[in-house]
Design a protein around this motif. Structure first.
Motif, PDB file in Angstrom:
ATOM      1  N   VAL A  44      -5.420   3.970   1.885  1.00 35.74           N
ATOM      2  CA  VAL A  44      -4.536   4.897   2.655  1.00 35.74           C
ATOM      3  C   VAL A  44      -4.074   3.838   3.664  1.00 35.74           C
ATOM      4  CG1 VAL A  44      -5.298   6.234   4.722  1.00 35.74           C
ATOM      5  CG2 VAL A  44      -6.658   6.651   2.626  1.00 35.74           C
ATOM      6  N   VAL A  45      -4.627   2.680   4.064  1.00 30.89           N
ATOM      7  CA  VAL A  45      -4.042   1.880   5.016  1.00 30.89           C
ATOM      8  C   VAL A  45      -2.774   1.443   4.266  1.00 30.89           C
ATOM      9  CG1 VAL A  45      -3.982  -0.585   6.084  1.00 30.89           C
ATOM     10  CG2 VAL A  45      -5.974   1.387   6.055  1.00 30.89           C
ATOM     11  N   GLU A  46      -2.794   0.924   3.006  1.00 34.40           N
ATOM     12  CA  GLU A  46      -1.693   0.473   2.437  1.00 34.40           C
ATOM     13  C   GLU A  46      -0.611   1.637   2.350  1.00 34.40           C
ATOM     14  OE1 GLU A  46      -2.636  -1.043  -1.466  1.00 34.40           O
ATOM     15  OE2 GLU A  46      -3.928  -2.588  -0.893  1.00 34.40           O
ATOM     16  N   GLN A  47      -1.019   2.838   1.976  1.00 25.71           N
ATOM     17  CA  GLN A  47       0.014   3.827   1.955  1.00 25.71           C
ATOM     18  C   GLN A  47       0.823   4.024   3.357  1.00 25.71           C
ATOM     19  OE1 GLN A  47      -1.453   7.463   0.338  1.00 25.71           O
ATOM     20  NE2 GLN A  47       0.400   8.670   0.681  1.00 25.71           N
ATOM     21  N   LEU A 103       9.693   0.562  -5.177  1.00 24.95           N
ATOM     22  CA  LEU A 103       8.235   0.337  -5.240  1.00 24.95           C
ATOM     23  C   LEU A 103       7.510   0.616  -3.750  1.00 24.95           C
ATOM     24  CD1 LEU A 103       8.182  -3.147  -7.025  1.00 24.95           C
ATOM     25  CD2 LEU A 103       7.806  -0.832  -8.138  1.00 24.95           C
ATOM     26  N   LEU A 104       8.086   0.499  -2.875  1.00 28.59           N
ATOM     27  CA  LEU A 104       7.671   0.773  -1.394  1.00 28.59           C
ATOM     28  C   LEU A 104       7.626   2.367  -1.204  1.00 28.59           C
ATOM     29  CD1 LEU A 104       9.463  -1.679   1.543  1.00 28.59           C
ATOM     30  CD2 LEU A 104       6.849  -1.000   1.027  1.00 28.59           C
ATOM     31  N   ARG A 108       0.551   2.983  -6.449  1.00 31.15           N
ATOM     32  CA  ARG A 108       0.940   1.701  -6.416  1.00 31.15           C
ATOM     33  C   ARG A 108       1.198   0.952  -7.598  1.00 31.15           C
ATOM     34  NH1 ARG A 108      -4.256  -1.014  -3.861  1.00 31.15           N
ATOM     35  NH2 ARG A 108      -4.774  -0.753  -6.043  1.00 31.15           N
ATOM     36  N   PRO A 109       2.285   0.262  -7.751  1.00 31.35           N
ATOM     37  CA  PRO A 109       2.399  -0.720  -8.848  1.00 31.35           C
ATOM     38  C   PRO A 109       1.474  -1.270  -9.676  1.00 31.35           C
ATOM     39  CG  PRO A 109       4.087  -1.302  -7.225  1.00 31.35           C
ATOM     40  CD  PRO A 109       3.127  -0.256  -6.401  1.00 31.35           C
ATOM     41  N   ALA A 110       0.133  -1.505  -8.801  1.00 31.79           N
ATOM     42  CA  ALA A 110      -0.850  -2.184  -9.676  1.00 31.79           C
ATOM     43  C   ALA A 110      -1.639  -1.033 -10.176  1.00 31.79           C
ATOM     44  CB  ALA A 110      -1.832  -2.723  -8.250  1.00 31.79           C
ATOM     45  N   ASP A 111      -1.266   0.061 -10.042  1.00 32.49           N
ATOM     46  CA  ASP A 111      -1.971   1.125 -10.792  1.00 32.49           C
ATOM     47  C   ASP A 111      -1.162   1.844 -11.664  1.00 32.49           C
ATOM     48  OD1 ASP A 111      -4.164   0.587  -9.087  1.00 32.49           O
ATOM     49  OD2 ASP A 111      -3.724   1.901  -7.494  1.00 32.49           O
TER      50      ASP A 111
END
Length: 147
Positions: free
Chosen positions: A42-45, A90-91, A99-102
């Motif tokens: 949530v913080v990253e988003q 990507l942002l 997320r690109p990691a996911d």
């Protein structure tokens, strides 16, 4: 003999209680880890939403990339300036919770995972202009080992 059996039963009951306590601690720990991971997401988003440039107007005279994203749950559309970088794309996805990691971000032709390309490349350089449809595919644990 009776006392030995009673003692064995008491020991077995004690061991069972210890095992139950260990399982409860493990469940709580896993739940706390899951909650912490969700809070981090949530913080990253929110952070991605804050730094994401505004979508250019349709009538903007500069070259644009109209991108359609097919996600596992929805279809998203957004315009980007052609000179914006892959990092901006990507942002945008991170601001939507992808997320690109996911997720792998796949172009259809030629089929390639653009999320592994240089994030400093412009959308024009990546041939995503004037329009492209990208498919998001969930990464699996074994994918990160082989990527």
């Amino acid at each position: 003999m009776y006392q030995v059996k009673e003692r064995e039963r008491a020991d077995a009951e004690e061991e069972a209680r210890h095992m139950e306590q260990l399982e409860e601690v493990k469940r709580r720990s896993e739940a706390e880890a899951k909650e912490a991971e969700e809070a981090r997401r949530v913080v990253e988003q929110a952070a991605a939403q804050e730094v994401l440039p505004d979508e250019p107007a349709e009538d903007n005279p500069n070259p644009q990339a109209n991108i359609r994203f097919r996600t596992p749950t929805e279809t998203l559309n957004r315009r980007f300036l052609a000179n914006q970088t892959l990092n901006t794309l990507l942002l945008y996805l991170a601001s939507k919770g992808y997320r690109p990691a996911d997720y792998k971000i796949l172009s259809s032709w030629p089929r390639r995972d653009i999320s592994v390309l240089s994030s400093e490349s412009s959308l024009q350089e990546l041939k995503l202009c004037p329009q492209e449809t990208l498919t998001l595919e969930a990464r699996h644990a074994q994918d990160s080992d082989s990527d």
